[in-house]
Structure formats: C-alpha cells, structure tokens
Design a protein around this motif. Structure first.
Motif, mmCIF file in Angstrom:
data_model
loop_
_atom_site.group_PDB
_atom_site.id
_atom_site.type_symbol
_atom_site.label_atom_id
_atom_site.label_comp_id
_atom_site.label_asym_id
_atom_site.label_seq_id
_atom_site.Cartn_x
_atom_site.Cartn_y
_atom_site.Cartn_z
ATOM 1 N N LEU A 275 0.831 -1.204 0.000
ATOM 2 C CA LEU A 275 0.000 0.000 0.000
ATOM 3 C C LEU A 275 0.868 1.257 0.000
ATOM 4 O O LEU A 275 0.665 2.163 -0.806
ATOM 5 C CB LEU A 275 -0.935 0.019 1.206
ATOM 6 C CG LEU A 275 -1.778 1.285 1.355
ATOM 7 C CD1 LEU A 275 -2.845 1.359 0.276
ATOM 8 C CD2 LEU A 275 -2.410 1.338 2.740
ATOM 9 N N LEU A 276 1.847 1.311 0.896
ATOM 10 C CA LEU A 276 2.711 2.492 0.982
ATOM 11 C C LEU A 276 3.569 2.646 -0.267
ATOM 12 O O LEU A 276 3.811 3.764 -0.731
ATOM 13 C CB LEU A 276 3.564 2.436 2.244
ATOM 14 C CG LEU A 276 2.760 2.545 3.547
ATOM 15 C CD1 LEU A 276 3.651 2.320 4.750
ATOM 16 C CD2 LEU A 276 2.051 3.882 3.635
ATOM 17 N N GLU A 277 3.995 1.526 -0.838
ATOM 18 C CA GLU A 277 4.763 1.595 -2.085
ATOM 19 C C GLU A 277 3.904 2.183 -3.207
ATOM 20 O O GLU A 277 4.362 3.046 -3.969
ATOM 21 C CB GLU A 277 5.235 0.197 -2.477
ATOM 22 C CG GLU A 277 6.060 0.171 -3.749
ATOM 23 C CD GLU A 277 6.417 -1.246 -4.181
ATOM 24 O OE1 GLU A 277 6.775 -1.388 -5.357
ATOM 25 O OE2 GLU A 277 6.322 -2.176 -3.368
ATOM 26 N N GLU A 278 2.646 1.745 -3.294
ATOM 27 C CA GLU A 278 1.758 2.280 -4.328
ATOM 28 C C GLU A 278 1.455 3.761 -4.094
ATOM 29 O O GLU A 278 1.393 4.540 -5.048
ATOM 30 C CB GLU A 278 0.473 1.457 -4.388
ATOM 31 C CG GLU A 278 0.711 0.085 -4.989
ATOM 32 C CD GLU A 278 -0.553 -0.722 -5.187
ATOM 33 O OE1 GLU A 278 -1.666 -0.198 -4.967
ATOM 34 O OE2 GLU A 278 -0.418 -1.893 -5.588
ATOM 35 N N THR B 180 4.384 5.699 -5.259
ATOM 36 C CA THR B 180 4.413 5.743 -6.721
ATOM 37 C C THR B 180 3.495 6.838 -7.240
ATOM 38 O O THR B 180 3.863 7.605 -8.137
ATOM 39 C CB THR B 180 4.008 4.373 -7.303
ATOM 40 O OG1 THR B 180 4.971 3.398 -6.870
ATOM 41 C CG2 THR B 180 3.960 4.403 -8.824
ATOM 42 N N VAL B 181 2.294 6.931 -6.673
ATOM 43 C CA VAL B 181 1.343 7.973 -7.086
ATOM 44 C C VAL B 181 1.905 9.359 -6.775
ATOM 45 O O VAL B 181 1.841 10.268 -7.611
ATOM 46 C CB VAL B 181 -0.028 7.762 -6.393
ATOM 47 C CG1 VAL B 181 -0.940 8.958 -6.603
ATOM 48 C CG2 VAL B 181 -0.691 6.493 -6.907
ATOM 49 N N ALA B 182 2.470 9.525 -5.584
ATOM 50 C CA ALA B 182 3.025 10.828 -5.200
ATOM 51 C C ALA B 182 4.170 11.230 -6.132
ATOM 52 O O ALA B 182 4.264 12.387 -6.551
ATOM 53 C CB ALA B 182 3.508 10.789 -3.750
ATOM 54 N N LEU B 183 5.031 10.281 -6.471
ATOM 55 C CA LEU B 183 6.151 10.586 -7.373
ATOM 56 C C LEU B 183 5.668 10.878 -8.788
ATOM 57 O O LEU B 183 6.203 11.770 -9.458
ATOM 58 C CB LEU B 183 7.156 9.438 -7.380
ATOM 59 C CG LEU B 183 7.964 9.284 -6.091
ATOM 60 C CD1 LEU B 183 8.756 7.984 -6.107
ATOM 61 C CD2 LEU B 183 8.876 10.475 -5.873
ATOM 62 N N ALA B 184 4.667 10.162 -9.257
ATOM 63 C CA ALA B 184 4.117 10.423 -10.595
ATOM 64 C C ALA B 184 3.521 11.828 -10.653
ATOM 65 O O ALA B 184 3.708 12.553 -11.637
ATOM 66 C CB ALA B 184 3.064 9.377 -10.946
ATOM 67 N N GLU B 185 2.815 12.212 -9.595
ATOM 68 C CA GLU B 185 2.240 13.561 -9.539
ATOM 69 C C GLU B 185 3.344 14.617 -9.534
ATOM 70 O O GLU B 185 3.263 15.616 -10.250
ATOM 71 C CB GLU B 185 1.379 13.709 -8.293
ATOM 72 C CG GLU B 185 0.688 15.039 -8.173
ATOM 73 C CD GLU B 185 -0.171 15.117 -6.914
ATOM 74 O OE1 GLU B 185 0.014 16.076 -6.153
ATOM 75 O OE2 GLU B 185 -1.002 14.226 -6.723
ATOM 76 N N PHE B 186 4.379 14.392 -8.744
ATOM 77 C CA PHE B 186 5.507 15.317 -8.686
ATOM 78 C C PHE B 186 6.165 15.443 -10.058
ATOM 79 O O PHE B 186 6.452 16.548 -10.530
ATOM 80 C CB PHE B 186 6.528 14.844 -7.647
ATOM 81 C CG PHE B 186 7.791 15.649 -7.658
ATOM 82 C CD1 PHE B 186 7.830 16.905 -7.072
ATOM 83 C CD2 PHE B 186 8.941 15.156 -8.244
ATOM 84 C CE1 PHE B 186 8.999 17.661 -7.084
ATOM 85 C CE2 PHE B 186 10.106 15.890 -8.265
ATOM 86 C CZ PHE B 186 10.138 17.149 -7.682
ATOM 87 N N ASN B 187 6.384 14.294 -10.728
ATOM 88 C CA ASN B 187 7.016 14.314 -12.055
ATOM 89 C C ASN B 187 6.152 15.053 -13.066
ATOM 90 O O ASN B 187 6.672 15.811 -13.890
ATOM 91 C CB ASN B 187 7.295 12.889 -12.536
ATOM 92 C CG ASN B 187 8.403 12.222 -11.748
ATOM 93 O OD1 ASN B 187 9.204 12.877 -11.092
ATOM 94 N ND2 ASN B 187 8.433 10.909 -11.791
ATOM 95 N N ALA B 188 4.849 14.838 -13.011
ATOM 96 C CA ALA B 188 3.946 15.519 -13.948
ATOM 97 C C ALA B 188 3.989 17.027 -13.731
ATOM 98 O O ALA B 188 4.049 17.798 -14.691
ATOM 99 C CB ALA B 188 2.527 14.995 -13.781
#
Length: 71
Positions: free
Chosen positions: A30-33, A36-44
């Motif tokens: 759960l924390l890994e996912e 991943t979402v937080a990093l994808a948002e940051f990258n976007a």
C-alpha cells in the motif's frame, strides 16, 4: 531495495492497515503504491512547469479555452 522506518500516529496507522486490508494489500505494498502515485504527480508537475516556462501563456490559455468548450 532500501528499508525505511516510518513513524505514524496510532490512529493513522490503524486506518492505513484497514485500507490495505480492504484492498487486499500488505501495508508495505500500500505504501509503495502511494509513493508511486506521489512521485508520478511530482514528475507531472515538474514536466508541466518546465514546458510552461518554454511555452506561450497566450497559446496555453487558448488551448484551455478550447478544451473547456469540448466538455
């Protein structure tokens, strides 16, 4: 793979465990996912800001208006 210690208030930890169980995930997964979402948002956001710095404000607003009309 790295190991980290995360300190959370008891109530938040309990709610995250419930969320993980509801999705049939381990707390680790759960924390890994979530990471991943937080990093994808940051990258976007980072890519958007970089492109915005190179682009035209007028053209960007025109495109937003065009998208709004399509909805």
């Amino acid at each position: 793979m790295a190991t980290s210690t995360l300190r959370l208030p008891d109530e938040k930890h309990k709610r995250l465990r419930q969320l993980a169980a509801r999705h049939q995930l381990s707390m680790n997964k759960l924390l890994e996912e979530m990471a991943t979402v937080a990093l994808a948002e940051f990258n976007a956001k980072t890519r958007f800001r970089a492109r915005a710095a190179r682009g035209s404000r007028k053209e960007g607003l025109r495109l937003l208006d065009e998208l709004a009309r399509r909805e």
